[in-house]
Structure formats: structure tokens, C-alpha cells
Design a protein around this motif. Sequence first.
Motif, PDB file in Angstrom:
ATOM      1  N   ASN A  85     -41.961 -18.945   2.574  1.00  0.00           N
ATOM      2  CA  ASN A  85     -43.312 -18.435   2.792  1.00  0.00           C
ATOM      3  C   ASN A  85     -43.729 -17.459   1.692  1.00  0.00           C
ATOM      4  N   ILE A  86     -42.794 -16.614   1.266  1.00  0.00           N
ATOM      5  CA  ILE A  86     -43.092 -15.651   0.205  1.00  0.00           C
ATOM      6  C   ILE A  86     -43.377 -16.386  -1.097  1.00  0.00           C
ATOM      7  N   TRP A  87     -42.564 -17.398  -1.393  1.00  0.00           N
ATOM      8  CA  TRP A  87     -42.743 -18.172  -2.623  1.00  0.00           C
ATOM      9  C   TRP A  87     -44.085 -18.908  -2.619  1.00  0.00           C
ATOM     10  N   SER A  88     -44.422 -19.540  -1.504  1.00  0.00           N
ATOM     11  CA  SER A  88     -45.669 -20.314  -1.453  1.00  0.00           C
ATOM     12  C   SER A  88     -46.885 -19.401  -1.557  1.00  0.00           C
ATOM     13  N   GLN A  89     -46.811 -18.212  -0.990  1.00  0.00           N
ATOM     14  CA  GLN A  89     -47.924 -17.266  -1.113  1.00  0.00           C
ATOM     15  C   GLN A  89     -48.042 -16.737  -2.540  1.00  0.00           C
ATOM     16  N   TYR A  90     -46.915 -16.527  -3.185  1.00  0.00           N
ATOM     17  CA  TYR A  90     -46.943 -16.127  -4.596  1.00  0.00           C
ATOM     18  C   TYR A  90     -47.640 -17.192  -5.433  1.00  0.00           C
ATOM     19  N   LEU A  91     -47.261 -18.461  -5.221  1.00  0.00           N
ATOM     20  CA  LEU A  91     -47.869 -19.541  -5.992  1.00  0.00           C
ATOM     21  C   LEU A  91     -49.370 -19.631  -5.719  1.00  0.00           C
ATOM     22  N   TYR A  92     -49.763 -19.434  -4.476  1.00  0.00           N
ATOM     23  CA  TYR A  92     -51.168 -19.583  -4.094  1.00  0.00           C
ATOM     24  C   TYR A  92     -52.040 -18.487  -4.704  1.00  0.00           C
ATOM     25  N   ASN A  93     -51.477 -17.291  -4.848  1.00  0.00           N
ATOM     26  CA  ASN A  93     -52.296 -16.146  -5.250  1.00  0.00           C
ATOM     27  C   ASN A  93     -52.137 -15.729  -6.703  1.00  0.00           C
ATOM     28  N   THR A  94     -51.145 -16.285  -7.402  1.00  0.00           N
ATOM     29  CA  THR A  94     -50.917 -15.837  -8.769  1.00  0.00           C
ATOM     30  C   THR A  94     -51.683 -16.694  -9.776  1.00  0.00           C
ATOM     31  N   GLY A  95     -51.979 -16.096 -10.903  1.00  0.00           N
ATOM     32  CA  GLY A  95     -52.566 -16.836 -12.012  1.00  0.00           C
ATOM     33  C   GLY A  95     -51.481 -17.253 -12.981  1.00  0.00           C
ATOM     34  N   VAL A  96     -51.815 -17.272 -14.267  1.00  0.00           N
ATOM     35  CA  VAL A  96     -50.830 -17.628 -15.286  1.00  0.00           C
ATOM     36  C   VAL A  96     -51.223 -16.918 -16.583  1.00  0.00           C
ATOM     37  N   ALA A  97     -50.207 -16.487 -17.330  1.00  0.00           N
ATOM     38  CA  ALA A  97     -50.438 -15.767 -18.583  1.00  0.00           C
ATOM     39  C   ALA A  97     -51.378 -14.579 -18.325  1.00  0.00           C
ATOM     40  N   GLU A  98     -52.429 -14.444 -19.133  1.00  0.00           N
ATOM     41  CA  GLU A  98     -53.353 -13.311 -18.955  1.00  0.00           C
ATOM     42  C   GLU A  98     -54.465 -13.610 -17.967  1.00  0.00           C
ATOM     43  N   PHE A  99     -54.435 -14.780 -17.363  1.00  0.00           N
ATOM     44  CA  PHE A  99     -55.530 -15.202 -16.491  1.00  0.00           C
ATOM     45  C   PHE A  99     -55.195 -14.926 -15.026  1.00  0.00           C
ATOM     46  N   PRO A 100     -55.970 -14.087 -14.345  1.00  0.00           N
ATOM     47  CA  PRO A 100     -55.765 -13.907 -12.904  1.00  0.00           C
ATOM     48  C   PRO A 100     -56.118 -15.182 -12.135  1.00  0.00           C
ATOM     49  N   GLN A 101     -55.669 -15.243 -10.916  1.00  0.00           N
ATOM     50  CA  GLN A 101     -55.862 -16.459 -10.111  1.00  0.00           C
ATOM     51  C   GLN A 101     -57.337 -16.801  -9.953  1.00  0.00           C
ATOM     52  N   THR A 102     -58.174 -15.795  -9.802  1.00  0.00           N
ATOM     53  CA  THR A 102     -59.608 -16.051  -9.631  1.00  0.00           C
ATOM     54  C   THR A 102     -60.204 -16.722 -10.873  1.00  0.00           C
ATOM     55  N   THR A 103     -59.737 -16.302 -12.049  1.00  0.00           N
ATOM     56  CA  THR A 103     -60.222 -16.912 -13.288  1.00  0.00           C
ATOM     57  C   THR A 103     -59.696 -18.333 -13.449  1.00  0.00           C
ATOM     58  N   VAL A 104     -58.436 -18.547 -13.097  1.00  0.00           N
ATOM     59  CA  VAL A 104     -57.852 -19.894 -13.168  1.00  0.00           C
ATOM     60  C   VAL A 104     -58.651 -20.859 -12.299  1.00  0.00           C
ATOM     61  N   ALA A 105     -59.004 -20.408 -11.096  1.00  0.00           N
ATOM     62  CA  ALA A 105     -59.774 -21.265 -10.188  1.00  0.00           C
ATOM     63  C   ALA A 105     -61.113 -21.650 -10.808  1.00  0.00           C
ATOM     64  N   LYS A 106     -61.768 -20.698 -11.460  1.00  0.00           N
ATOM     65  CA  LYS A 106     -63.059 -20.993 -12.095  1.00  0.00           C
ATOM     66  C   LYS A 106     -62.886 -21.916 -13.295  1.00  0.00           C
ATOM     67  N   MET A 107     -61.815 -21.734 -14.057  1.00  0.00           N
ATOM     68  CA  MET A 107     -61.570 -22.586 -15.224  1.00  0.00           C
ATOM     69  C   MET A 107     -61.274 -24.030 -14.814  1.00  0.00           C
ATOM     70  N   LEU A 108     -60.730 -24.192 -13.614  1.00  0.00           N
ATOM     71  CA  LEU A 108     -60.401 -25.546 -13.139  1.00  0.00           C
ATOM     72  C   LEU A 108     -61.528 -26.177 -12.329  1.00  0.00           C
ATOM     73  N   SER A 109     -62.607 -25.448 -12.159  1.00  0.00           N
ATOM     74  CA  SER A 109     -63.746 -25.990 -11.423  1.00  0.00           C
ATOM     75  C   SER A 109     -64.293 -27.233 -12.126  1.00  0.00           C
ATOM     76  N   GLY A 110     -64.471 -28.296 -11.368  1.00  0.00           N
ATOM     77  CA  GLY A 110     -64.964 -29.541 -11.944  1.00  0.00           C
ATOM     78  C   GLY A 110     -63.873 -30.424 -12.530  1.00  0.00           C
ATOM     79  N   LYS A 111     -62.653 -29.905 -12.579  1.00  0.00           N
ATOM     80  CA  LYS A 111     -61.521 -30.696 -13.078  1.00  0.00           C
ATOM     81  C   LYS A 111     -60.663 -31.151 -11.903  1.00  0.00           C
TER      82      LYS A 111
END
Length: 449
Positions: A85-111
Motif C-alpha cells: 500500500n505504501i509503495w502504490s501510494q508513492y507511485l500514485y503521488n510522485t512525479g519524476v526528475a524535477e517534475f512534480p506529479q501535478t506537472t507530469v499529469a498535465k504533460m501527459l494530458s491528451g497522450k
Amino acid sequence: RESDIKPNEVENIPTSFLDPATLPASTIKSSKDGIHDSKEYVLSNGMKLIFRPNDKEKDKILFNIYKKGGRSLVADKDLYHIEENIWSQYLYNTGVAEFPQTTVAKMLSGKQVSVSTDISDYTSGINGSCTVKDLETALQLAYLYMEKPRFDQNEYNVGYNQIKAILPNLQKQPNYKFQEAIYKTIYNSPRRFFVSEEVLEKANLQGLEKVYRQLFNGANGATAVIAGDFKTEEILPLVQKYLGAIKKGAAPKNWKSNGDGFCDGSRINEFRTAMEQPKVSVLQFYKINQPFSTMAAVNYEALSYILHMVYTTTLREDEGGTYGASAYATVDNGPDACRTLQVAFDTNEDKCDRLRQLAVEGIQRLATDGPTAEEFDKTVKNLEKKIPEKKLSTSYWVSSILNWDKYGVDSVAGYENAVKSLTPEAIKATAKEVLFCGNVTEIIMKPQK
């Protein structure tokens, strides 16, 4: 007078996760034809690429990048950090590199892109799915999850605090109690545990990062299986550009057995708990200490299919004691290889013992008499029907090539040959193997009186 109202600021969303021009170049060390019409390449960083085109599912590409080891290489005290559960929540809420999760979601919009890291008992890696045009984005994410993972305390806290908030209520639920009882009964190892306050107290982001960097530590020894709607020669340069740029890293390690598999011996765990809607839940779990074989996998698949028919007649229709009973079999490979059969159903307390007995008698009848001609005929037809259907699926080719790469098992030709070789006598022998395995665990959850 000028208005004090300021126009909405336009957020500048990046269009790419990285500049490919900054990546180090890689070379192909070797290439050869692989199994199931695949093509294999080994890159200079030690990663093996296996491509398997499949035009039966249009505009779909799947990939699986794995290294052997997984949880089996993680120290006991560090496993809390990657509790499921801890691992899956980490994956769900984390971004990558310098990009927070909220930015990653926007960058993947439409893809149409999905890429995530995975840690299982004996492997760790990255799974991805995308359309053809979004393959480069998916590969960028795969590269960054290896090279620039993100460990942001605020992002981690979102999931951690959510688990902490819902856990007290969750622990009161009958389903939680039942799953917890399963863990405590079929396993007997400090390496196996269910989420609890104690687990949360021992888990933290620093520990998760330590495990992550231990397991995702370079391309050397990794295999990437890529299947889908493409021509290999057309996507090879793109795949090589990103996966070839991952650092070589440490020498690969193998998976190992820690003695934390299913318990031997027989035991019954019967308990009562508070329920708003009273019912009895039963799990009968059989563990057979025999190695993997494709023939055994087909025998157990056939046995579980027949038992489902048997239980529909006896437990549901004749007794009216349950809405349905499931029979699920596994034949595992790798460390701690074994075969299992799980029988599960919900019922009323007054019918519980009768249905438990009938569930065992269903296996006893098959072990003594074998399947009826009708049961065997239905089973063979079902298995044969699924063979061509599976071959349309891209995920089928990924899993088949993974089986070959991990274990040297040809699950395509081997499975078809095993289905052709299936006999009533083999199913009878398999039922007998289950019945006399000597390792039977039964978990019975009843409502509190």
C-alpha cells in the motif's frame, strides 16, 4: 482608474521530459533472431532488448523492463518501506526528475501513456503502455525512472497520511480481517506482513529511496521486452537512444530464496469478527511441493476449471449455500517453486460445515474417479478455444517472451502441446496430488455472536 483585477497567469507546461540531445550515445554489441518471431539486441550498457511485433492490436505498444532480484534482495528491516500500500501510494503521488506529479499529469494530458515502476518478489522493473506516436514520451519516462527518480517528502506524505487516516476504519472491516488472517496463516516469516500501524511507524521515504536505488541501479543485466504494433527496424533507434543511455551500473544479481514462501503443514484458523452484514468466508488453500512444468500448469488449469463446474452444481445449485465458489490454481516457477489450489466461497453459518465438506469431496471424487466425459470435453474445448484468442493479445507475447527469458520455458508451443496431451488420467492424478499434499490451510471467518 486601472482595474486591480489581474489576468490569469498562463502556466507554462513543458512539452518534453528531457532534451534527447543531452543523452550519451550507445552502441549495439550483438543481435540475433529470438523466440516467437522476436529479434534480440544487446546494448553497450548491458541491457538486452527483445522486440516482438504484433499487428493484431492496432496502435498499441507494451514494454516490460526487468532485472532479477526484487524483494528477495531486500533486507528484512527495509521491506516495511515498500509495503504494497505504501509503495502504490508513492507511485500514485510522485512525479519524476524535477517534475512534480501535478506537472507530469498535465504533460501527459491528451497522450495515451502509462509508465510505472514495479517491485515483485523476485524481480524489479518498469512497465509501460502507449500508442505508437507516444512511444518517445513513454521511453523518456522509463529513462528518468531509472536515472532521475523523484523522492519528494511532500508528495510521499500525501499517500502516507491517506493510509494513516483510513487505516483505523479499514482495520475494522471484515475483508481486512480476512486478508490479514490469510497473510498470518499461509506465511510464517517476518518478511511477510499486512499493512498496520506498526508497519507505518517503521516506513519512511528515506528507506524507500534506499531500496529503490538498490534495485533500480543500472541497465547491466536488465532485459526489455517490447511488443506491439511496430516494425522493429523503425523503433529500434528510438529505443536504443533512451534505454541505451541508462548507465551500466553494478553487476547484476540473481534472485534468491529467503524461506518466506507458503508454509508447510496443515492448520485451521477459525475466528469471529464484527460484521454489519453477517456471513461466513472460507478459504481452503493447498500447497504442493513440486517443481514447475508446463504440463503441470495445464493439469492444474484443467482441474480448477472442472472444480468450478462441480462447485456451481454442488455448493450453489444443489445446496443453495453460496452465490458462487471459486477454484484458482497456480504453478509457480523460480525460487520457492510450488503448486497451489485455492478454493474460496461465502456462505451462511448454518451451511458452512456442509459446504466445506462438499468442497473437499469435489476434489476427492476427481481423485478417485477422474472427470466425467462431459467435464473433460468441456475443459479441453475451453483450453483449445483460448489458444488462438491469446495470440491476438500484445500482453500475451510480452509474458511469453518473459517466460522464455527468465526461465527458459516456451509457454507457447509447450502450452499447446500440453493441451493436446491432456488426459482424464492426468487430471485424476493432479486431484490426488492436491488431496494428499499434506499442506492444507483453512481460514474461516464467522460473524461475532
